[in-house]
Design a protein around this motif. Structure first.
Motif, PDB file in Angstrom:
ATOM      1  N   VAL A 398      33.161  44.508  48.464  1.00 45.02           N
ATOM      2  CA  VAL A 398      34.145  43.538  48.557  1.00 45.02           C
ATOM      3  C   VAL A 398      33.635  41.853  48.306  1.00 45.02           C
ATOM      4  CG1 VAL A 398      36.327  42.649  49.408  1.00 45.02           C
ATOM      5  CG2 VAL A 398      35.892  45.006  49.599  1.00 45.02           C
ATOM      6  N   ALA A 399      32.930  41.605  48.976  1.00 43.75           N
ATOM      7  CA  ALA A 399      32.570  40.250  48.920  1.00 43.75           C
ATOM      8  C   ALA A 399      31.948  39.760  47.660  1.00 43.75           C
ATOM      9  CB  ALA A 399      31.181  40.003  49.889  1.00 43.75           C
ATOM     10  N   LEU A 400      31.179  40.794  46.960  1.00 43.54           N
ATOM     11  CA  LEU A 400      30.626  40.585  45.495  1.00 43.54           C
ATOM     12  C   LEU A 400      31.986  40.640  44.538  1.00 43.54           C
ATOM     13  CD1 LEU A 400      27.634  42.713  45.531  1.00 43.54           C
ATOM     14  CD2 LEU A 400      27.679  40.210  45.028  1.00 43.54           C
ATOM     15  N   GLU A 401      32.753  41.572  44.899  1.00 42.50           N
ATOM     16  CA  GLU A 401      34.025  41.558  44.233  1.00 42.50           C
ATOM     17  C   GLU A 401      35.019  40.067  44.140  1.00 42.50           C
ATOM     18  OE1 GLU A 401      37.881  44.346  44.175  1.00 42.50           O
ATOM     19  OE2 GLU A 401      35.968  45.355  44.855  1.00 42.50           O
ATOM     20  N   LEU A 402      34.894  39.679  45.200  1.00 43.14           N
ATOM     21  CA  LEU A 402      35.586  38.287  45.526  1.00 43.14           C
ATOM     22  C   LEU A 402      34.930  37.228  44.950  1.00 43.14           C
ATOM     23  CD1 LEU A 402      36.625  38.444  49.423  1.00 43.14           C
ATOM     24  CD2 LEU A 402      38.082  38.318  47.366  1.00 43.14           C
ATOM     25  N   PHE A 403      33.671  37.231  44.917  1.00 41.15           N
ATOM     26  CA  PHE A 403      32.695  36.252  44.287  1.00 41.15           C
ATOM     27  C   PHE A 403      33.011  36.269  42.809  1.00 41.15           C
ATOM     28  CE2 PHE A 403      28.505  35.064  42.745  1.00 41.15           C
ATOM     29  CZ  PHE A 403      28.193  33.952  43.135  1.00 41.15           C
ATOM     30  N   GLU A 404      32.892  37.348  42.218  1.00 41.13           N
ATOM     31  CA  GLU A 404      33.301  37.392  40.817  1.00 41.13           C
ATOM     32  C   GLU A 404      34.816  36.728  40.565  1.00 41.13           C
ATOM     33  OE1 GLU A 404      31.402  38.636  38.388  1.00 41.13           O
ATOM     34  OE2 GLU A 404      29.963  39.055  39.575  1.00 41.13           O
ATOM     35  N   GLY A 414      42.850  27.564  44.677  1.00 44.00           N
ATOM     36  CA  GLY A 414      42.972  29.035  44.107  1.00 44.00           C
ATOM     37  C   GLY A 414      41.747  30.002  44.521  1.00 44.00           C
ATOM     38  N   GLN A 415      40.459  29.625  44.621  1.00 41.62           N
ATOM     39  CA  GLN A 415      39.618  30.485  44.758  1.00 41.62           C
ATOM     40  C   GLN A 415      39.195  30.676  46.223  1.00 41.62           C
ATOM     41  OE1 GLN A 415      35.478  28.229  44.628  1.00 41.62           O
ATOM     42  NE2 GLN A 415      36.148  28.405  42.425  1.00 41.62           N
ATOM     43  N   ASN A 416      40.055  29.970  47.158  1.00 42.70           N
ATOM     44  CA  ASN A 416      39.809  30.156  48.443  1.00 42.70           C
ATOM     45  C   ASN A 416      39.493  31.797  48.840  1.00 42.70           C
ATOM     46  OD1 ASN A 416      39.795  30.457  51.517  1.00 42.70           O
ATOM     47  ND2 ASN A 416      41.185  28.753  51.590  1.00 42.70           N
ATOM     48  N   PRO A 417      38.474  32.075  49.468  1.00 42.53           N
ATOM     49  CA  PRO A 417      38.490  33.616  49.486  1.00 42.53           C
ATOM     50  C   PRO A 417      39.207  34.294  50.369  1.00 42.53           C
ATOM     51  CG  PRO A 417      36.394  32.481  50.340  1.00 42.53           C
ATOM     52  CD  PRO A 417      37.402  31.435  49.574  1.00 42.53           C
ATOM     53  N   LYS A 422      44.007  38.173  51.223  1.00 48.06           N
ATOM     54  CA  LYS A 422      45.223  38.501  51.638  1.00 48.06           C
ATOM     55  C   LYS A 422      45.920  38.979  50.160  1.00 48.06           C
ATOM     56  CE  LYS A 422      45.639  36.464  56.001  1.00 48.06           C
ATOM     57  NZ  LYS A 422      45.054  35.162  56.035  1.00 48.06           N
ATOM     58  N   GLU A 423      45.879  37.966  49.254  1.00 47.18           N
ATOM     59  CA  GLU A 423      46.677  38.289  48.066  1.00 47.18           C
ATOM     60  C   GLU A 423      46.327  39.955  47.414  1.00 47.18           C
ATOM     61  OE1 GLU A 423      45.993  35.593  44.776  1.00 47.18           O
ATOM     62  OE2 GLU A 423      46.485  34.015  46.287  1.00 47.18           O
ATOM     63  N   LYS A 424      44.707  40.211  47.484  1.00 47.04           N
ATOM     64  CA  LYS A 424      44.558  41.454  46.838  1.00 47.04           C
ATOM     65  C   LYS A 424      44.481  42.622  47.906  1.00 47.04           C
ATOM     66  CE  LYS A 424      43.676  38.645  43.212  1.00 47.04           C
ATOM     67  NZ  LYS A 424      44.312  38.869  42.111  1.00 47.04           N
ATOM     68  N   GLY A 425      44.826  42.349  49.010  1.00 48.38           N
ATOM     69  CA  GLY A 425      44.888  43.405  50.004  1.00 48.38           C
ATOM     70  C   GLY A 425      43.419  43.939  50.139  1.00 48.38           C
TER      71      GLY A 425
END
Ligand code: ADP
Ligand code: MG
Ligand code: ZN
Length: 492
Positions: A398-404, A414-417, A422-425
């Motif tokens: 998930v970390a890599l997904e968020l990083f992307e 906007g990019q605050n992880p 939370k937005e993407k659950g």
């Protein structure tokens, strides 16, 4: 198999010209801005009009002394400038102002790290100040040459090494180190494409074990690391083959042709320039007294080698990591800012930060060919992502997904992880009940694999883990998955 090439040892000395980042030229107040339109950064002084008087730019002296101090040189208290006389269409004065017998810095050295991890000392013979010439442009037309005088009088320092370098690889490592120091000192932008760093390579060969040097040739104006390396390799080979054929290597000035990888002589000894050096009568003696040198010393930034050691000690990261992280000054600042922003401050957190910058961030920079200055994820957001991972709120997938996702977002908020998560659950599921349900579901759906597992095919556990992670959309805490899966399998 031994070849003729193994009998010889190459000997190399480099003369590196570095353009200084001063606001104005070496001896007048003209701008040094590279991007201004041709022939706009000029005045009677840098065009060499009769009756004009040059005055040394103090910033240039300051920068040259910084480099001398960073490379363990002695600083000469009183030095003078000399005129080096030669004709060239882009040198209106008919001479270049340089330093000859009294360079401002002398007798220094740096250490480079070789492939086998050992250190090698490379002597610095001298560092002197000089001015650049203009630029002839031949490729606009076949019959005409254009000339741009903006570069006339732009300040350079020339760093001359001792003939202590013994391979093209060492030459590149040495040059990279010099570039790194220049950039850390904030005196040169190190941009080789724009010509801020150029190199003449002196090359000779001798039989291994021989004490005497062979005759050298000098390859002029190499402007990329690749060209320095290729030109040296080519010239070593040419000299060895000539020597083996019974020919004598004689001093010559060479140019390297990158297209067909050849070196050709442009000037031999007989045609060598007699520059008729003499003391520049229009400039006063250069004074560099103790008070001045101490003043410069007190303002010096941390040198790259010291920063490397500090990173290893302060953050307990491997030397390998620290080397990469300090390779560029801006990169080292980025890494240290990430550490400052981390909520978790321990060795594990520092190593995570190192891994992210060294692997994930650098990969992006390489892929899209930008510098860290242009990287769109600010330190605070990368630190937040690492904290989420350390606190097991997300797993690495998930970390890599968020990083992307963060890479594609412009604004800091906007990019605050934490928000994205939370937005993407995508929060990691550590609820054992929930995970246990998924495991039971997967195991009931795979009766054949379960039978085989019970029959001794223990490696099937990996397959179950994969299915469970997929079922949880990558969100299950992998540690809990592993534990509960084993329990479930044993209970069957
Ligand atoms: P020049 O102005 O003629 O180029 P310099 O003294 O400025 O002379 O530079 C000489 C460079 O050549 C130095 O970097 C030095 O280390 C190197 N050098 C001197 N002798 C040899 C040699 N035999 N083989 C290779 N490099 C050499
Ligand atoms: Mg030379
Ligand atoms: Zn000028």
């Amino acid at each position: 198999m031994s070849s003729i090439y193994d009998k010889y040892e190459p000997v190399i000395g480099l003369e590196i010209h570095a353009q200084m980042k001063t606001q104005t030229k070496a001896f007048c107040k003209c701008s040094t801005n590279f991007h201004n339109s041709p022939n706009s950064n000029v005045c009677p002084i840098c065009l060499g009009m009769p009756g004009t008087l040059p005055v040394l730019n103090k910033e240039l002296l300051d920068y040259a002394i910084r480099m001398g101090l960073a490379t363990n040189c002695s600083i000469r208290e009183k030095s003078i400038f000399a005129r080096k006389n030669y004709f060239y269409p882009d040198l209106t004065k008919g001479y270049q102002i340089t330093q000859y017998e009294t360079p401002i810095c002398y007798d220094g050295h740096i250490h480079i790290k070789l492939k086998d991890k050992s250190e090698k000392r490379i002597g610095i013979t001298r560092i002197h100040m000089e001015e650049d010439a203009g630029k002839s442009i031949h490729d606009f037309s076949d019959s005409e040459t254009l000339v741009d005088f903006n570069r006339c009088g732009v300040p350079l320092i020339e760093i001359v090494s001792e003939p202590d370098i013994n391979s093209s690889e060492e030459a590149i490592t040495y040059m990279q180190k010099i570039r790194q120091i220049l950039v850390y000192l904030d005196i040169c932008d190190g941009n080789m494409e724009e010509g801020s760093l150029r190199c003449d390579a002196n090359v000779s060969v001798r039989l291994k074990g021989s004490k005497e040097f062979g005759n050298r040739t000098e390859i002029k104006n190499l402007n990329s690391f690749k060209n320095v390396s290729d030109a040296i390799e080519t010239e070593i080979k040419r000299q060895i083959e000539a020597t083996e054929n019974g020919e004598k290597v004689v001093f010559a000035t060479m140019t390297y042709n990158a297209k067909d990888k050849t070196t050709t002589a442009t000037r031999s000894k007989e045609q060598a320039h007699d520059y008729r050096y003499f003391p520049e009568p229009d400039l006063v003696k250069v004074n560099a007294d103790e008070a001045m040198i101490n003043g410069i010393k007190s303002k010096l930034p941390e040198f790259p080698d010291d920063k490397l050691k500090r990173f290893v000690n302060a953050y307990s990261i491997p030397e390998y990591d620290a080397e990469i992280l300090t390779s560029g000054k801006e990169l080292s600042i980025y890494f240290e800012n990430v550490i400052k922003e981390l909520k978790n401050k321990n060795e594990k957190a520092y190593k995570q930060a190192s891994n992210w910058v060294m692997n994930d961030v650098l990969k992006v920079l390489n892929d899209i060919k930008i510098n860290i200055e242009k990287f769109n994820i600010p330190e605070i957001n990368l630190a937040k992502l690492i904290d989420l991972l350390l606190e097991e709120k997300i797993n690495k997938t998930v970390a890599l997904e968020l990083f992307e996702m963060m890479l594609t977002m412009e604004t800091r908020d906007g990019q605050n992880p934490e928000h994205l998560l939370k937005e993407k659950g995508l929060e990691q599921v550590s609820d054992t009940g929930e995970i246990d349900n998924i495991i039971k579901k997967i195991l009931t759906e795979s009766p054949k694999e379960v039978e085989r597992y019970k029959g001794g095919e223990k490696k099937l556990a990996g397959l179950f883990v994969g299915k469970i992670m997929r079922e949880s959309k990558g969100k299950a805490n992998p540690k809990i998955v592993n534990e509960l899966l084993l329990k479930n399998l044993e209970a069957l």
